[in-house]
Write a protein that holds these residues in place. Structure first.
Motif, short mmCIF file in Angstrom:
data_model
loop_
_atom_site.label_atom_id
_atom_site.label_comp_id
_atom_site.label_asym_id
_atom_site.label_seq_id
_atom_site.Cartn_x
_atom_site.Cartn_y
_atom_site.Cartn_z
N GLY A 12 -66.89 85.54 -61.04
CA GLY A 12 -67.80 86.61 -61.43
C GLY A 12 -68.04 86.60 -62.93
N ALA A 13 -66.96 86.38 -63.70
CA ALA A 13 -67.09 86.36 -65.16
C ALA A 13 -67.96 85.18 -65.60
N LEU A 14 -67.74 84.03 -64.99
CA LEU A 14 -68.52 82.83 -65.34
C LEU A 14 -70.01 83.06 -65.07
N CYS A 15 -70.30 83.50 -63.85
CA CYS A 15 -71.69 83.74 -63.47
C CYS A 15 -72.32 84.79 -64.37
N SER A 16 -71.58 85.86 -64.65
CA SER A 16 -72.11 86.95 -65.45
C SER A 16 -72.37 86.55 -66.89
N PHE A 17 -71.41 85.81 -67.47
CA PHE A 17 -71.57 85.47 -68.88
C PHE A 17 -72.79 84.59 -69.09
N ILE A 23 -69.90 89.08 -73.45
CA ILE A 23 -68.47 89.11 -73.16
C ILE A 23 -68.12 90.36 -72.36
N MET A 24 -68.72 91.48 -72.76
CA MET A 24 -68.44 92.73 -72.04
C MET A 24 -69.07 92.73 -70.65
N TRP A 25 -70.19 92.06 -70.53
CA TRP A 25 -70.85 91.94 -69.21
C TRP A 25 -69.93 91.16 -68.27
N ALA A 26 -69.39 90.03 -68.78
CA ALA A 26 -68.49 89.21 -67.97
C ALA A 26 -67.20 89.96 -67.66
N ALA A 27 -66.65 90.65 -68.68
CA ALA A 27 -65.40 91.40 -68.48
C ALA A 27 -65.62 92.52 -67.46
N GLY A 28 -66.78 93.18 -67.58
CA GLY A 28 -67.09 94.27 -66.66
C GLY A 28 -67.14 93.79 -65.22
N CYS A 29 -67.77 92.64 -65.02
CA CYS A 29 -67.89 92.09 -63.67
C CYS A 29 -66.52 91.71 -63.12
N ALA A 30 -65.70 91.03 -63.97
CA ALA A 30 -64.36 90.64 -63.53
C ALA A 30 -63.53 91.88 -63.21
N CYS A 31 -63.61 92.90 -64.06
CA CYS A 31 -62.85 94.13 -63.81
C CYS A 31 -63.30 94.81 -62.52
N GLY A 32 -64.60 94.76 -62.28
CA GLY A 32 -65.13 95.36 -61.05
C GLY A 32 -64.57 94.67 -59.82
N ILE A 33 -64.45 93.33 -59.92
CA ILE A 33 -63.91 92.57 -58.79
C ILE A 33 -62.42 92.90 -58.60
N ILE A 34 -61.70 93.01 -59.72
CA ILE A 34 -60.26 93.27 -59.64
C ILE A 34 -59.99 94.71 -59.24
N ALA A 35 -60.63 95.63 -59.95
CA ALA A 35 -60.19 97.03 -59.85
C ALA A 35 -61.02 97.88 -58.91
N GLY A 36 -62.17 97.35 -58.47
CA GLY A 36 -62.96 98.10 -57.50
C GLY A 36 -63.28 99.51 -57.94
N ILE A 84 -75.08 98.07 -76.41
CA ILE A 84 -75.50 97.27 -75.26
C ILE A 84 -74.26 96.91 -74.44
N ALA A 85 -73.20 96.47 -75.14
CA ALA A 85 -71.96 96.07 -74.47
C ALA A 85 -71.38 97.21 -73.65
N LEU A 86 -71.45 98.41 -74.21
CA LEU A 86 -70.93 99.60 -73.53
C LEU A 86 -71.63 99.82 -72.19
N GLY A 87 -72.95 99.78 -72.26
CA GLY A 87 -73.72 99.97 -71.03
C GLY A 87 -73.50 98.81 -70.07
N TYR A 88 -73.44 97.59 -70.62
CA TYR A 88 -73.24 96.40 -69.79
C TYR A 88 -71.96 96.49 -69.00
N ALA A 99 -75.55 89.49 -81.07
CA ALA A 99 -75.68 90.63 -80.15
C ALA A 99 -75.46 90.16 -78.71
N ALA A 100 -75.98 88.97 -78.39
CA ALA A 100 -75.87 88.45 -77.01
C ALA A 100 -74.42 88.10 -76.68
N ILE A 101 -73.69 87.55 -77.66
CA ILE A 101 -72.30 87.16 -77.39
C ILE A 101 -71.42 88.40 -77.20
N VAL A 102 -71.56 89.38 -78.11
CA VAL A 102 -70.77 90.61 -77.99
C VAL A 102 -71.03 91.28 -76.64
N SER A 103 -72.32 91.42 -76.30
CA SER A 103 -72.62 92.13 -75.07
C SER A 103 -72.33 91.27 -73.84
#
Lengths: 100, 235
Positions: free
Chosen positions: B40-45, B136-149, B15-19, B130-134
């Motif tokens: 973004g990370a706050l809202c996403s998590f 965290i990756m959801w929040a990280a993904g959103c933050a990375c998207g904002i940073i790295a485009g 799930i985290a991978l896809g998230y 399962a929700a915490i693992v995924s």
């Protein structure tokens, strides 16, 4: 007027989670009604199915790659592969299909 | 470590991978709305609502009213009411209200899917981990998207974005194999969902709203045509 981003975020968090929690507050006991029990039994499968297709064909760059992932994903799940293997298989199918 | 926690983390990984992939593309939209990576990370998590977040970010981008944001959150997330309601029947009678509320907050399409597939009454620790693992990756993904485009090549994003659907498939197919009524319900769902996405008028509804309407319609039909016997529910 410029609205505050943080307020937007806090509102989203509050409303989204309130929706999730609401049924927990209202329904505490086992539902006896046969129709409702049956309805709730089908809900998860129907929701996930509705969300999978045609969305999977729109998530990929070419719709055909998404279709291939769907078919091969169904076949591998049918043969007993679990969540992670099926996910990886679908990703690989798309990756390979889009090489051409 | 507790067996349910370990199992939850294991099932949380795909799930985290896809998230990560989905949240990454969500981050690109959040950036257009002017969100900072931590926002973004706050809202996403704490929301983990793909369609809901997408809707909110597009509204923030045009400086919409707070009322519009509330309305958007309600419509795009309404399906969680159905999911949480289904989960109320999955608890043992001893499960405390606090655990029920926390479990409800974990609900996403995927976390709901694996929780409902958990054998017997739900162990809430399984859902939390399962929700915490995924999450965290959801929040990280959103933050990375904002940073790295747009750093990830498009073919990588394209491939990663079907991970979620692969999981959906792996959740719905095994029960369809055991129960023909589920198999037919799934086939009908695919068909109607496809038709509704192409039909004029209906296709203009948001996909969240279409999901809700179709879920209610098809599940109700299935419940009328193939009601469950009492004995079927003893799982």
């Amino acid at each position: 007027m410029n609205n505050n981003t943080l307020i937007y975020i806090l509102l989203s968090i509050a409303v989204t989670n309130l929706i999730r929690v609401l049924p927990m507050l209202l329904i505490r006991r086992r539902i006896r009604n046969r129709f409702i029990r049956s309805f709730l039994y089908y809900v998860p499968y129907v929701t996930l199915a509705v969300m999978t297709f045609p969305a999977i064909t729109e998530a990929t760059t070419t719709p055909l790659a998404g279709c291939a992932a769907l078919l091969i994903g169904i076949l591998s799940a049918w043969r007993g592969f679990g969540l992670f293997p099926v996910s990886i298989i679908c990703c690989l199918v798309v990756f390979i299909a889009e090489l051409f | 470590m507790n067996n349910d926690i370990r199992k939850g983390m294991r099932d949380g990984i795909p799930i985290a991978l896809g998230y990560f992939a989905v949240a990454f593309s969500l981050g690109i939209i959040a950036k257009k709305a002017g969100l900072l990576p931590w926002e973004g990370a706050l809202c996403s998590f704490f929301t983990r609502a793909s369609a809901g977040e997408y809707g909110v970010y597009t509204l923030v981008a045009v400086n919409a009213t707070y009322a519009e944001v509330i309305g958007m959150c309600i419509v795009t997330n309404l399906r969680y009411i159905l999911m949480s309601t289904a989960l109320t029947q999955k608890f043992s009678s001893q499960t405390s209200i606090l655990r029920r509320i926390l479990t409800a907050c974990c609900v996403t399409d995927e976390i709901f899917g694996i929780s409902i597939a958990y054998p017997g009454p739900l162990a809430t620790a399984y859902t939390y981990s399962a929700a915490i693992v995924s999450g965290i990756m959801w929040a990280a993904g959103c933050a990375c998207g904002i940073i790295a485009g747009n750093i990830l090549p498009t073919n990588m994003i394209s491939a990663l974005s079907v991970a979620l659907y692969g999981m959906f498939i792996a959740i719905i197919i095994p029960p369809a194999r055991r129960d023909k009524a589920v198999l037919i319900a799934i086939a009908v769902s695919f068909l109607l969902s496809f038709l509704c996405s192409t039909m004029p008028l209906i296709s203009t509804l948001s996909s969240g709203l279409r999901t809700i309407l179709l879920t209610i319609l098809i599940s109700a039909l299935a419940a009328v045509i193939r009601p469950r016997k009492e004995a079927d529910d003893e799982q």
